[in-house]
Design a protein around this motif. Structure first.
Motif, PDB file in Angstrom:
ATOM      1  N   GLU A   1       0.833  -1.205   0.000  1.00  0.00           N
ATOM      2  CA  GLU A   1       0.000   0.000   0.000  1.00  0.00           C
ATOM      3  C   GLU A   1       0.867   1.254   0.000  1.00  0.00           C
ATOM      4  O   GLU A   1       0.570   2.233  -0.701  1.00  0.00           O
ATOM      5  CB  GLU A   1      -0.916  -0.011   1.223  1.00  0.00           C
ATOM      6  N   ILE A   2       1.948   1.218   0.778  1.00  0.00           N
ATOM      7  CA  ILE A   2       2.852   2.370   0.835  1.00  0.00           C
ATOM      8  C   ILE A   2       3.540   2.562  -0.512  1.00  0.00           C
ATOM      9  O   ILE A   2       3.783   3.693  -0.948  1.00  0.00           O
ATOM     10  CB  ILE A   2       3.882   2.188   1.969  1.00  0.00           C
ATOM     11  N   VAL A   3       3.863   1.463  -1.189  1.00  0.00           N
ATOM     12  CA  VAL A   3       4.498   1.536  -2.506  1.00  0.00           C
ATOM     13  C   VAL A   3       3.643   2.372  -3.461  1.00  0.00           C
ATOM     14  O   VAL A   3       4.160   3.227  -4.200  1.00  0.00           O
ATOM     15  CB  VAL A   3       4.733   0.128  -3.088  1.00  0.00           C
ATOM     16  N   GLN A   4       2.347   2.140  -3.462  1.00  0.00           N
ATOM     17  CA  GLN A   4       1.470   2.896  -4.345  1.00  0.00           C
ATOM     18  C   GLN A   4       1.505   4.383  -4.019  1.00  0.00           C
ATOM     19  O   GLN A   4       1.519   5.230  -4.913  1.00  0.00           O
ATOM     20  CB  GLN A   4       0.036   2.361  -4.215  1.00  0.00           C
ATOM     21  N   MET A   5       1.539   4.713  -2.745  1.00  0.00           N
ATOM     22  CA  MET A   5       1.585   6.109  -2.318  1.00  0.00           C
ATOM     23  C   MET A   5       2.910   6.753  -2.729  1.00  0.00           C
ATOM     24  O   MET A   5       2.952   7.900  -3.193  1.00  0.00           O
ATOM     25  CB  MET A   5       1.420   6.175  -0.793  1.00  0.00           C
ATOM     26  N   VAL A   6       3.995   6.004  -2.599  1.00  0.00           N
ATOM     27  CA  VAL A   6       5.318   6.524  -2.964  1.00  0.00           C
ATOM     28  C   VAL A   6       5.401   6.779  -4.465  1.00  0.00           C
ATOM     29  O   VAL A   6       5.953   7.782  -4.914  1.00  0.00           O
ATOM     30  CB  VAL A   6       6.420   5.543  -2.512  1.00  0.00           C
ATOM     31  N   ARG A   7       4.834   5.888  -5.237  1.00  0.00           N
ATOM     32  CA  ARG A   7       4.851   6.073  -6.687  1.00  0.00           C
ATOM     33  C   ARG A   7       4.126   7.352  -7.083  1.00  0.00           C
ATOM     34  O   ARG A   7       4.557   8.080  -7.981  1.00  0.00           O
ATOM     35  CB  ARG A   7       4.213   4.867  -7.379  1.00  0.00           C
ATOM     36  N   ARG A   8       3.003   7.630  -6.402  1.00  0.00           N
ATOM     37  CA  ARG A   8       2.245   8.843  -6.729  1.00  0.00           C
ATOM     38  C   ARG A   8       3.029  10.107  -6.390  1.00  0.00           C
ATOM     39  O   ARG A   8       2.813  11.161  -6.992  1.00  0.00           O
ATOM     40  CB  ARG A   8       0.910   8.838  -5.969  1.00  0.00           C
ATOM     41  N   ALA A   9       3.944  10.016  -5.422  1.00  0.00           N
ATOM     42  CA  ALA A   9       4.716  11.195  -5.006  1.00  0.00           C
ATOM     43  C   ALA A   9       5.654  11.669  -6.110  1.00  0.00           C
ATOM     44  O   ALA A   9       5.961  12.863  -6.209  1.00  0.00           O
ATOM     45  CB  ALA A   9       5.501  10.895  -3.738  1.00  0.00           C
ATOM     46  N   GLY A  10       6.125  10.754  -6.941  1.00  0.00           N
ATOM     47  CA  GLY A  10       6.985  11.132  -8.053  1.00  0.00           C
ATOM     48  C   GLY A  10       8.338  11.696  -7.630  1.00  0.00           C
ATOM     49  O   GLY A  10       8.907  12.534  -8.346  1.00  0.00           O
ATOM     50  N   LYS A  11       8.865  11.277  -6.490  1.00  0.00           N
ATOM     51  CA  LYS A  11      10.152  11.759  -5.986  1.00  0.00           C
ATOM     52  C   LYS A  11      11.210  10.656  -6.063  1.00  0.00           C
ATOM     53  O   LYS A  11      10.876   9.471  -6.121  1.00  0.00           O
ATOM     54  CB  LYS A  11      10.007  12.198  -4.518  1.00  0.00           C
ATOM     55  N   PRO A  12      12.502  11.029  -6.041  1.00  0.00           N
ATOM     56  CA  PRO A  12      13.542  10.010  -5.937  1.00  0.00           C
ATOM     57  C   PRO A  12      13.326   9.173  -4.667  1.00  0.00           C
ATOM     58  O   PRO A  12      12.999   9.719  -3.608  1.00  0.00           O
ATOM     59  CB  PRO A  12      14.827  10.818  -5.853  1.00  0.00           C
ATOM     60  N   VAL A  13      13.463   7.845  -4.807  1.00  0.00           N
ATOM     61  CA  VAL A  13      13.168   6.939  -3.694  1.00  0.00           C
ATOM     62  C   VAL A  13      14.331   5.974  -3.488  1.00  0.00           C
ATOM     63  O   VAL A  13      14.875   5.425  -4.448  1.00  0.00           O
ATOM     64  CB  VAL A  13      11.881   6.123  -3.968  1.00  0.00           C
ATOM     65  N   MET A  14      14.708   5.790  -2.229  1.00  0.00           N
ATOM     66  CA  MET A  14      15.670   4.755  -1.862  1.00  0.00           C
ATOM     67  C   MET A  14      14.922   3.674  -1.088  1.00  0.00           C
ATOM     68  O   MET A  14      14.253   3.972  -0.094  1.00  0.00           O
ATOM     69  CB  MET A  14      16.786   5.336  -0.995  1.00  0.00           C
ATOM     70  N   LEU A  15      15.001   2.438  -1.538  1.00  0.00           N
ATOM     71  CA  LEU A  15      14.379   1.327  -0.830  1.00  0.00           C
ATOM     72  C   LEU A  15      15.403   0.766   0.155  1.00  0.00           C
ATOM     73  O   LEU A  15      16.436   0.219  -0.240  1.00  0.00           O
ATOM     74  CB  LEU A  15      13.936   0.251  -1.819  1.00  0.00           C
ATOM     75  N   VAL A  16      15.126   0.936   1.430  1.00  0.00           N
ATOM     76  CA  VAL A  16      16.071   0.578   2.485  1.00  0.00           C
ATOM     77  C   VAL A  16      15.556  -0.656   3.217  1.00  0.00           C
ATOM     78  O   VAL A  16      14.484  -0.616   3.849  1.00  0.00           O
ATOM     79  CB  VAL A  16      16.256   1.741   3.481  1.00  0.00           C
ATOM     80  N   VAL A  17      16.292  -1.763   3.098  1.00  0.00           N
ATOM     81  CA  VAL A  17      15.925  -3.007   3.779  1.00  0.00           C
ATOM     82  C   VAL A  17      16.687  -3.060   5.095  1.00  0.00           C
ATOM     83  O   VAL A  17      17.912  -3.237   5.111  1.00  0.00           O
ATOM     84  CB  VAL A  17      16.249  -4.239   2.910  1.00  0.00           C
ATOM     85  N   ASN A  18      15.985  -2.893   6.191  1.00  0.00           N
ATOM     86  CA  ASN A  18      16.621  -2.848   7.510  1.00  0.00           C
ATOM     87  C   ASN A  18      16.727  -4.243   8.127  1.00  0.00           C
ATOM     88  O   ASN A  18      16.123  -5.197   7.656  1.00  0.00           O
ATOM     89  CB  ASN A  18      15.815  -1.919   8.435  1.00  0.00           C
ATOM     90  N   LYS A  19      17.517  -4.311   9.187  1.00  0.00           N
ATOM     91  CA  LYS A  19      17.749  -5.540   9.966  1.00  0.00           C
ATOM     92  C   LYS A  19      18.563  -6.566   9.182  1.00  0.00           C
ATOM     93  O   LYS A  19      18.434  -7.774   9.390  1.00  0.00           O
ATOM     94  CB  LYS A  19      16.429  -6.121  10.477  1.00  0.00           C
ATOM     95  N   VAL A  20      19.396  -6.043   8.267  1.00  0.00           N
ATOM     96  CA  VAL A  20      20.406  -6.874   7.597  1.00  0.00           C
ATOM     97  C   VAL A  20      21.698  -6.638   8.364  1.00  0.00           C
ATOM     98  O   VAL A  20      22.482  -5.752   8.040  1.00  0.00           O
ATOM     99  CB  VAL A  20      20.548  -6.484   6.107  1.00  0.00           C
ATOM    100  N   ASP A  21      21.911  -7.413   9.428  1.00  0.00           N
ATOM    101  CA  ASP A  21      22.964  -7.098  10.393  1.00  0.00           C
ATOM    102  C   ASP A  21      24.365  -7.453   9.925  1.00  0.00           C
ATOM    103  O   ASP A  21      25.353  -6.930  10.443  1.00  0.00           O
ATOM    104  CB  ASP A  21      22.678  -7.804  11.727  1.00  0.00           C
ATOM    105  N   THR A  22      24.498  -8.366   8.959  1.00  0.00           N
ATOM    106  CA  THR A  22      25.813  -8.751   8.444  1.00  0.00           C
ATOM    107  C   THR A  22      25.697  -9.002   6.947  1.00  0.00           C
ATOM    108  O   THR A  22      24.591  -9.143   6.395  1.00  0.00           O
ATOM    109  CB  THR A  22      26.328 -10.035   9.124  1.00  0.00           C
ATOM    110  N   GLY A  23      26.861  -9.128   6.300  1.00  0.00           N
ATOM    111  CA  GLY A  23      26.870  -9.430   4.882  1.00  0.00           C
ATOM    112  C   GLY A  23      26.236 -10.767   4.566  1.00  0.00           C
ATOM    113  O   GLY A  23      25.704 -10.978   3.472  1.00  0.00           O
TER     114      GLY A  23
END
Length: 435
Positions: A102-124
């Protein structure tokens, strides 16, 4: 001007933890309980030669029992509208959820540069957990990080700086730019109307009448500068609608575009916590500051009232109490032009350049006579001082062990500089570097 970056995502994905890491503060409360962040937090961050403002938003949710849900959703949308860059954060351990979509759809409508940040990746070793998120089909890059331990945040910041849009500065007339800031209904618009001699800005008794920042030029009586009337800043819990949150963001932008800010206080109320918050945002942005105590005509006075009032203000501004304070009345026009003179004086002192020879002839003997305290059995010796080219007075001290110099000694050195030079209302930056 600083750029605006907003961190959005569903509740409990780590937005506040990332905010604290980027701003190097603990301003945002972090807790495993979803929905902890309800009030918006703003902080300054610096990386790769760029300074930017970060907004920590509340967790975007729908269909919950939280009475703040609608307000948070509205303010997340407004923050995206004003931001130059959106950080959309997801949880690498939980995977993609319906709310993420649902948030993805809202972000697309914003039309701004977006960084997708995947958190809780604690190590390589956990980088494989980010693969599924490519399925969201959004963003100018995917970044696996740990907001908790810092893994991957260096690469994230490198990419962030590269994605920041070009600065959208107001037309630069080469004039001092002053901003009038403060809580709602302290007289900001009335002050500017008094100066301009016309009803340029709407004035009512309703707090928050000014929704946007209004630029005007003042050229009379030997003055020539730009002045900006900003929307009033309230305590965050009272910013309960999109328009006022928008005003708050615009005010922060106006501060960042200014050379000097005039912080208006209501003389009948004094400096309250929100006034202090605005004051420190001005200083953290390294803008000049003048405190203007308005409505002074409403205060019962004797020969000692002004000095006593000033002493209370200085106590609340500690440790930065070296700020001009002017007592004014918009109604009687008392000392209004004196406030302008103080602001322009701060503007010129902010540009003061001290010759290197003068610094070393005067200040070097002082720091040699009173060197930093011995730390871990080692003595710190400062050998050379110079002022660096910058819009803000910035001084570099070259020494053998800069890592052993602590905040109390930095304040000692700054106080000596302020005693020698008129830096009243001007923030100073000090750097201690390896010789």
């Amino acid at each position: 001007m600083k750029d605006l970056v907003t961190i959005i995502g569903r509740p409990n994905v780590g937005k506040s933890t990332l905010f604290n890491r980027l701003t190097e503060t603990r301003d945002a409360i972090t807790d495993p309980t979803a929905g902890t962040t309800r009030d918006r937090k703003y902080g300054n961050a610096y990386w790769g030669g760029r300074t930017f403002t970060v907004i920590d938003t509340g967790g975007y949710a729908t269909g919950t029992d939280d009475v703040f849900e609608r307000v948070i959703r509205s303010q997340v949308e407004v923050s995206m509208e004003e931001a130059g860059l959106i950080m959309f954060m997801v949880d690498g351990q939980t995977g993609i959820t319906d709310l993420d979509m649902e948030i993805v759809q809202m972000v697309r409508r914003a039309g701004k540069p977006v960084m997708l940040v995947v958190n809780k990746v604690d190590t390589g070793a956990l980088e494989y957990t980010t693969a599924d998120f490519y399925g969201l089909g959004i963003g100018d890059g995917l970044y696996g990080i740990s907001a908790n331990n810092g893994y991957g945040t260096g690469d994230l910041l490198d990419a962030l700086v590269a994605l920041l849009p070009k600065r959208d500065e107001p037309e630069d007339l080469g004039l001092p730019r002053l901003s009038v800031v403060g809580r709602p209904n302290v007289g900001k618009s009335t002050l500017i109307n008094t100066l301009l001699g016309e009803e340029r800005n709407i004035v009512t008794d309703i707090a928050g009448t000014t929704r946007d920042s209004v630029h005007s030029r003042f050229n009379a009586f030997g003055f020539d500068f730009e002045i900006v009337d900003t929307a009033g800043l309230r305590k965050r819990k009272k910013v309960d609608d999109s328009l006022e949150f928008y005003s708050t963001v615009r005010t922060i932008k106006a501060i960042d575009q200014s050379d000097v800010c005039l912080l208006l206080l209501d003389a009948t109320q004094g400096m309250e916590k929100q006034d202090q918050s605005i004051f420190w945002h001005v200083l953290d942005s390294y803008r000049g500051a003048v405190v203007v105590v308005n409505k002074w005509d409403l205060v019962e006075k004797d020969d000692h009232t002004m000095n006593a009032y000033r002493a209370k203000l200085e106590e609340k501004m500690l440790p930065f109490s070296d700020v001009p304070v002017v007592f004014t009345s918009n109604l009687t026009k008392q000392r209004v032009f004196k406030a302008l003179e103080a602001a322009l004086h701060v503007y010129h002192q902010r540009k003061l350049k001290v010759p290197t020879s003068e610094l070393n002839d005067w200040l070097l003997p002082i720091v040699k006579d009173q060197p930093p305290p011995i730390y871990k059995g080692k003595s710190v010796s400062i050998k050379y001082i110079t002022q660096l080219p910058s819009q803000v007075p910035t001084f570099a001290f070259y020494c053998n062990l800069p890592q052993y110099i602590k905040e109390p000694y930095k304040r000692f050195v700054e106080n000596r500089l302020r005693e020698q030079y008129d830096f009243s209302g001007v923030p100073i930056r000090l750097f201690f570097r390896k010789k």
